[in-house]
Design an enzyme around this catalytic site. Structure first.
Site, PDB file in Angstrom:
ATOM      1  N   HIS A   1       0.598  -1.232  -0.653  1.00  0.00           N
ATOM      2  CA  HIS A   1      -0.164   0.612  -0.028  1.00  0.00           C
ATOM      3  C   HIS A   1       0.934   1.467   0.122  1.00  0.00           C
ATOM      4  O   HIS A   1       0.509   2.095  -0.622  1.00  0.00           O
ATOM      5  CB  HIS A   1      -0.877  -0.124   1.181  1.00  0.00           C
TER       6      HIS A   1
ATOM      7  N   HIS B   1      -9.144  -2.091  -5.176  1.00  0.00           N
ATOM      8  CA  HIS B   1      -8.217  -1.771  -3.839  1.00  0.00           C
ATOM      9  C   HIS B   1      -6.860  -2.963  -4.753  1.00  0.00           C
ATOM     10  O   HIS B   1      -5.979  -2.937  -4.101  1.00  0.00           O
ATOM     11  CB  HIS B   1      -9.021  -2.316  -2.812  1.00  0.00           C
TER      12      HIS B   1
ATOM     13  N   ASP C   1      -3.606  -2.590  -5.031  1.00  0.00           N
ATOM     14  CA  ASP C   1      -2.577  -3.791  -4.736  1.00  0.00           C
ATOM     15  C   ASP C   1      -0.797  -3.870  -5.748  1.00  0.00           C
ATOM     16  O   ASP C   1      -0.578  -3.769  -5.452  1.00  0.00           O
ATOM     17  CB  ASP C   1      -2.789  -5.060  -4.236  1.00  0.00           C
TER      18      ASP C   1
ATOM     19  N   HIS D   1      -1.153 -11.103  -5.323  1.00  0.00           N
ATOM     20  CA  HIS D   1       0.434 -10.801  -4.859  1.00  0.00           C
ATOM     21  C   HIS D   1       1.310 -11.655  -5.735  1.00  0.00           C
ATOM     22  O   HIS D   1       1.883 -11.591  -6.204  1.00  0.00           O
ATOM     23  CB  HIS D   1       0.785 -10.975  -3.294  1.00  0.00           C
TER      24      HIS D   1
HETATM   25 ZN   LIG Z   1      -4.193  -4.437  -0.735  1.00  0.00          ZN
END
Ligand SMILES: [Zn+2]
Length: 307
Positions: free
Chosen positions: A85, A241, A245, A268
């Site tokens: 973030h 969001h 990321d 991720h």
């Molecule tokens: Zn996040």
């Protein structure tokens, strides 16, 4: 008020003065103090564990650690967790160089979005540096698939992201968000989007020590039917969001990207796999600068098109 990054930044930037905050880590629940300091041109983003004699870990693809729920960096066994973030905010605000000091292993989650970090950068102010800014321009497409997950990058003159998610939940379902990182839209359209989690997964995750710091104040929490802590900041806050990321994870390339990213149900692990793939093969990209002239005003374009 500082505008966020335009892709045409010609010079590197850092912040003007040190700024700090305190909070808890989302996954560890550990209390942490964080301080962002200005850094000379060419430094990049460097984290320092002040609880470990200032041990430094560069925000670089070389230092990507095992990633699942968050993106962590590791060097010589020292970990810094949940970096995405803050790194996203640096990209959104056009910050190339900074030292980030923290006195624990995980960055503070704050409100679960990048907005508190954006506000810290605005409070510190932004300073243009002498060094010419270079970009990583994608010249050859890369597509990666893993089951029903997909991530790709295609050659383009600006940094754009098109992200799709599909959660079997009545409040989420299929969402797609497309954004070009120009003209300050990171601040308004991406930075405020918060991380989210499901109550029915919380017990298992808590037992694995994954969300010790989670609360209604730092994440959008859903049960099987609804959002438990409304209102949402955007109807499609969830996919926004994911874009936040992704931008943070891709910053581990060390330079801002010029390319079009397309992601579908990635996370991720896939974001950072793309980073590693790009960094491993120099034939996918070139280093480039942007021209030192202002963008063509929209009116001039309209006039040119009408003749
Ligand atoms: Zn996040």
């Amino acid at each position: 008020m500082q505008r966020s990054c335009d892709f045409r930044l010609t010079h590197e930037q850092t912040i003007r003065t040190a700024v700090s905050c305190a909070g808890v880590g989302l996954h560890s629940g550990a209390p942490v103090n964080l301080k962002i300091l200005p850094a000379p041109a060419g430094t990049g983003i460097v984290f320092r564990r002040t609880d470990l004699d200032g041990f430094a870990i560069e925000a670089s693809g070389r230092n990507i650690a095992r990633v699942s729920y968050a993106t962590s960096l590791m060097k010589k066994g020292v970990l810094i967790s949940t970096t995405e973030h803050l790194l996203s905010a640096f990209i959104g605000m056009g910050i190339d160089n900074a030292i980030v000091e923290l006195d624990n292993l995980e960055l503070p989650i704050l409100d679960g979005s990048a907005s508190p970090f954006v506000e810290m950068i605005q409070r510190a102010g932004i300073r243009r540096q002498r060094k010419t800014r270079t970009y990583l321009r994608i010249v050859r497409e890369i597509e990666m698939r893993e089951g029903d997950k997909f991530i790709a990058v295609y050659p383009a003159d600006v940094y754009s992201v098109s992200y799709s998610i599909n959660f079997p939940h009545p409040r989420i379902g299929k969402q797609t968000f497309r954004v070009s990182l120009t003209n300050g839209n990171y601040l308004e359209e991406i930075a405020p989007a918060r991380t989210f989690g499901f109550l029915h997964e919380a017990d298992a995750m808590r037992q694995q020590g994954l969300i010790r710091g989670a609360s209604m104040e730092n994440a959008v929490v859903l049960d099987r039917e609804k959002v438990l802590n409304p209102p949402l900041r955007f109807a499609d806050e969830f996919v926004r969001h994911k874009v936040l990321d992704l931008i943070g994870d891709l910053s581990l390339l060390g330079k801002q990207v010029l390319g079009a990213i397309v992601a579908d149900r990635a996370g991720h692990a896939m974001h950072t796999a793309l980073v590693s793939r790009i960094l491993r093969d120099r034939s996918y990209w070139e280093e480039t600068m942007v021209e030192d002239q202002p963008a063509v005003p929209e009116l001039a374009v309209a006039a040119a098109l009408s003749v």
